[in-house]
Design an enzyme around this catalytic site. Structure first.
Site, PDB file in Angstrom:
ATOM      1  CG  ASP A 132      -2.057   0.998   1.115  1.00 38.54           C
ATOM      2  OD1 ASP A 132      -2.407   1.394  -0.019  1.00 38.54           O
ATOM      3  OD2 ASP A 132      -2.577   1.426   2.165  1.00 38.54           O
TER       4      ASP A 132
ATOM      5  CG  ASP B 227      -0.930   2.367   6.772  1.00 35.64           C
ATOM      6  OD1 ASP B 227      -1.232   1.407   7.494  1.00 35.64           O
ATOM      7  OD2 ASP B 227      -1.745   2.915   6.021  1.00 35.64           O
TER       8      ASP B 227
END
Ligand SMILES: Nc1ncnc2c1ncn2[C@@H]1O[C@H](COP(=O)(O)OP(=O)(O)OP(=O)(O)O)[C@@H](O)[C@H]1O
Ligand SMILES: [Mg+2]
Length: 351
Positions: A195, A213
Site C-alpha cells: 500500500d 502503515d
C-alpha cells in the site's frame, strides 16, 4: 464470549488466510500479553525500552492534536508525561462483536510487533504497542490498539501539496533514494508493503523519510500468490489490476509512480476505477504485447485498444533523463523485468 475464547475462535477461522507466524504473533499479542499487562501495567511490551517508555498505559501520555486519519486508525501527537518525549500514537478501535477483529488490524499488530526488532532509518520506528478493552456506552466492548511510534512532520502527499513550487531535483533524489532504501530493507525481510502511496510516506524538515502503515503488509515467500485488491488505485500495479499473482514488484511500481509524481506534483495514473486505471496505464505506456500478457489474467488483452507508448517527455515534462530511465525500469509491465530495490540503488540516477 470471554476474550480469550473469542481470540482463539478468531485465530481458528482465519487459519486459511493467515500464515503461521502471523498467528503466533497475534496469539502472543492478544492472548499472552494481557497477562503480562496485569503484572506490568497494561503493556504489550516489555514494560520499558531503550527510549524510556515504561509499562505502557494510555494515561502515561498527553494526547494532543490529530496528525492524520486512515481507514482504521486515528493518529495523534502525544507527549510521554514522564520523559516529555513526543511521539505519534496510532489508535485503532475495534468493536468486539461476533464478526470479530478485522484481519487487517491483526496483521498490522503482528507486523508492528515484529517491527519492534527491526531498525532502519527509512522505516518508521515503532516504540510500543499496547491495548485496552473499554466498555461502550451501549454495553458492548471495544478493543483499543495503541501504537506508539516516532512522530514525523508531514506525509509526502501533504508535503507535495503544500510546498509552494516544484522541488529541485537534488531534493527529489534524496527522497527517492530513501524510498528505495526503506523498501530494500522491507523486501530483504520478505515484507511487501502493498500500500505504498504518498500518504504512507512521512517526511521531516531535514528531508529524512520514513515508510509507515503496514496495515496491509504481509510476510511472503517467493512463490506465494496473494489475494488482490490491496494497493490504492493510482499506485496499483498491472498484475494487481489484472488479478494475477504478485510479489515485491508491486512496491517497485508504486515507487516509480511516486518518483514521477515528485517531479510533476500530480499523479501519473489518476484512475477512478480499476478498468480506467488499466486503460490509463496502457494509454500512457502502450498496450503490452500478447506474449507479455499474463496467461492467468482474468481480463483479456482484447478488451483494450492498441496504444503506442507515449514519450516520457510528454508524460512527465519536468523529469530528467536519468530519472526517466529509473522510473521506466520501475514501470515495466512484466514484474520479473522490473528493477529490484538493490539494482535501483545502484542506478546512475543515484550516483
Ligand atoms: N508517525 C507519524 N507521524 C506523523 N503523522 C503520521 C504518522 N503516522 C501516520 N501519520 C499520519 O496519519 C495518517 C494515517 O496513518 P496510517 O497510514 O498509519 O493509518 P491508516 O491509513 O489508518 O492505516 P490503515 O491502512 O491500517 O487504515 C498518515 O497518512 C499520516 O498523515
Ligand atoms: Mg495509511
Amino acid at each position: 464470549m470471554p476474550l480469550c475464547s473469542f481470540v482463539l475462535f478468531q485465530l481458528q477461522t482465519m487459519f486459511d488466510q493467515f500464515i503461521l507466524s502471523d498467528i503466533l504473533q497475534v496469539f502472543i499479542t492478544i492472548q499472552v500479553m494481557p497477562v503480562m499487562g496485569e503484572i506490568n501495567g497494561n503493556g504489550i511490551g516489555n514494560g520499558s525500552d531503550q527510549q524510556g517508555i515504561r509499562a505502557n498505559q494510555i494515561r502515561h501520555f498527553d494526547i494532543k492534536e490529530v496528525l492524520g486519519r486512515g481507514a482504521y486508525g486515528m493518529v495523534y501527537r502525544v507527549i510521554d508525561k514522564y520523559t516529555r518525549k513526543e511521539y505519534a500514537l496510532k489508535k485503532v478501535v475495534v468493536q468486539l462483536t461476533d464478526e470479530g477483529i478485522p484481519q487487517s488490524v491483526l496483521r498490522e499488530v503482528a507486523t508492528m510487533q515484529s517491527f519492534k526488532s527491526f531498525q532502519h532509518k527509512n522505516v518508521i520506528e515503532m516504540h510500543d504497542v499496547f491495548h485496552e478493552v473499554l466498555e461502550n456506552k451501549h454495553g458492548g466492548q471495544s478493543l483499543h490498539i495503541n501504537i506508539i511510534m516516532e512522530k514525523c512532520q508531514w506525509d509526502l502527499y501533504t508535503f507535495l501539496k503544500e510546498i509552494p513550487s516544484y522541488m529541485p531535483e537534488h531534493q527529489i533524489k534524496i527522497l527517492s533514494r530513501q524510498i528505495f532504501e526503506g523498501l530494500d530493507y522491507l523486501h530483504s525481510r520478505n515484507i511487501v508493503h502493498r500500500d505504498l502511496k504518498p500518504q504512507n510516506i512521512m517526511v521531516n524538515p531535514d528531508l529524512s523519510l520514513k515508510i509507515v502503515d503496514f496495515g496491509l503488509s504481509r510476510n511472503y515467500n517467493t512463490n506465494t500468490a496473494f489475494t488482490t485488491v490491496v494497493v490504492t488505485l493510482w499506485y496499483r500495479s498491472p498484475e494487481l489490476l489484472l488479478q494475477c499473482s504478485y510479489r515485491s514488484g508491486v512496491d517497485i511500481w508504486a515507487a516509480g509512480c511516486i518518483v514521477a509524481e515528485m517531479y510533476e506534483r500530480t499523479p501519473l495514473f489518476p484512475g477512478q476505477s480499476e478498468a480506467q486505471q488499466l486503460s490509463l496505464i496502457f494509454q500512457k505506456l502502450g498496450l503490452p504485447s500478447s506474449e507479455e500478457w499474463p496467461s492467468n489474467s482474468v481480463v483479456s488483452r482484447n478488451s483494450f485498444p492498441e496504444h503506442q507508448p507515449l514519450p516520457f517527455t510528454t508524460l512527465c515534462p519536468r523529469i530528467s533523463p536519468l530519472a526517466t530511465s529509473l522510473v521506466a525500469c520501475c514501470l515495466r509491465f512484466d514484474d520479473s523485468k522490473r528493477i529490484t530495490t538493490r539494482t535501483a540503488l545502484r542506478h546512475p540516477y543515484f550516483c
